[in-house]
Design an enzyme around this catalytic site. Structure first.
Site, mmCIF file in Angstrom:
data_model
loop_
_atom_site.group_PDB
_atom_site.id
_atom_site.type_symbol
_atom_site.label_atom_id
_atom_site.label_comp_id
_atom_site.label_asym_id
_atom_site.label_seq_id
_atom_site.Cartn_x
_atom_site.Cartn_y
_atom_site.Cartn_z
ATOM 1 C CG HIS A 135 -29.698 -64.475 -49.072
ATOM 2 N ND1 HIS A 135 -29.169 -65.675 -49.613
ATOM 3 C CD2 HIS A 135 -30.874 -64.784 -48.377
ATOM 4 C CE1 HIS A 135 -29.965 -66.797 -49.337
ATOM 5 N NE2 HIS A 135 -31.033 -66.295 -48.445
ATOM 6 C CD GLU A 164 -26.195 -64.706 -51.590
ATOM 7 O OE1 GLU A 164 -27.084 -65.377 -51.427
ATOM 8 O OE2 GLU A 164 -25.716 -64.050 -50.429
ATOM 9 C CB CYS A 218 -29.538 -68.696 -46.556
ATOM 10 S SG CYS A 218 -31.454 -68.924 -46.114
#
Length: 228
Positions: free
Chosen positions: A195, A197, A86
């Site tokens: 994302h 994560e 991002c």
């Protein structure tokens, strides 16, 4: 393998990255301030999402001039692993470590949702545990995620296999060629808007991002040794 998670003013996904690596993957991870000037002792660097420096001027444009950036550029040029998600992707393009730019979403709105991706290239240090052309789902959360590059750059990305992830089905932001993530020519720097994560535990509803970090950990030492 020791991993740095760089923290800029306005980062808000640094904890997500740290926990994905430390708590879930049991990796050796440390936060590194944007004020530092060295990455000595680290084998990989992670640039988190968020709004570095408030995204003033342009997303990632001010972070590009942080004290830590010369060390990150040197780190990448040495062939070591660098990952940006991002806002981290935006910083990597602003710093010239990845080609192209991230512009405002075609909708002119902030988008926060889970999207479907195709793993276009599973021959990178970040994607070796995925299947070629596998479809996965990851969250996105951005206002400036539409990938843009000149025609010759896009052609080069396609020819070199530098496009790692594409949006499959719906293109949420208008990215050219449905690009969601790319590498540099060497393949040791990856930037992506989704994302991973935020998708590493079943408790969160999705583990499709976990193999990216496990791939990085599995290949990190090999990349470090090759760079020597």
């Amino acid at each position: 393998m020791k991993i740095a998670v760089v923290v800029f003013p306005g980062s808000n996904c640094d904890v997500d990255l740290y926990e994905a690596l430390h708590t879930v993957c049991r990796a050796d991870v440390e936060y590194v301030s944007h004020k530092q000037k060295s990455l000595a002792g680290f084998d990989a660097v992670m640039l988190p999402g968020g709004f570095s420096y408030g995204d003033y001027l342009r997303s990632g444009a001010i972070a590009r001039f942080s004290n830590i950036m010369p060390a990150i550029i040197e780190f990448a040029n040495e062939g070591k692993l660098v990952f940006g998600t991002c806002n981290g992707f935006q910083i990597l393009t602003e710093a010239g470590l990845l080609p192209g730019a991230l512009k405002q979403n075609n909708s002119l709105k902030f988008i926060c949702k889970t999207v479907e991706l195709e793993v276009v290239n599973n021959q990178t240090p970040f994607t070796s545990l995925y299947e070629a052309n596998e479809h996965i789902k990851l969250p996105i959360a951005h206002a400036d995620g539409s990938y843009y590059a000149e025609k010759d750059v896009l052609e080069k990305l396609e020819e070199n296999g530098q496009i790692v992830f594409r949006y499959a089905g719906e293109n949420p932001n208008g990215s050219l060629n449905n690009i969601a993530g790319i590498t540099n020519e060497k393949g040791n720097v990856l930037g992506m808007m989704p994302h991973p994560e935020r998708a590493v535990e079943a408790l969160l509803g999705n583990e499709d991002g976990l193999r990216l970090f496990r791939s990085l950990l599995a290949n990190g030492k090999k990349t470090e040794e090759a760079a020597r």
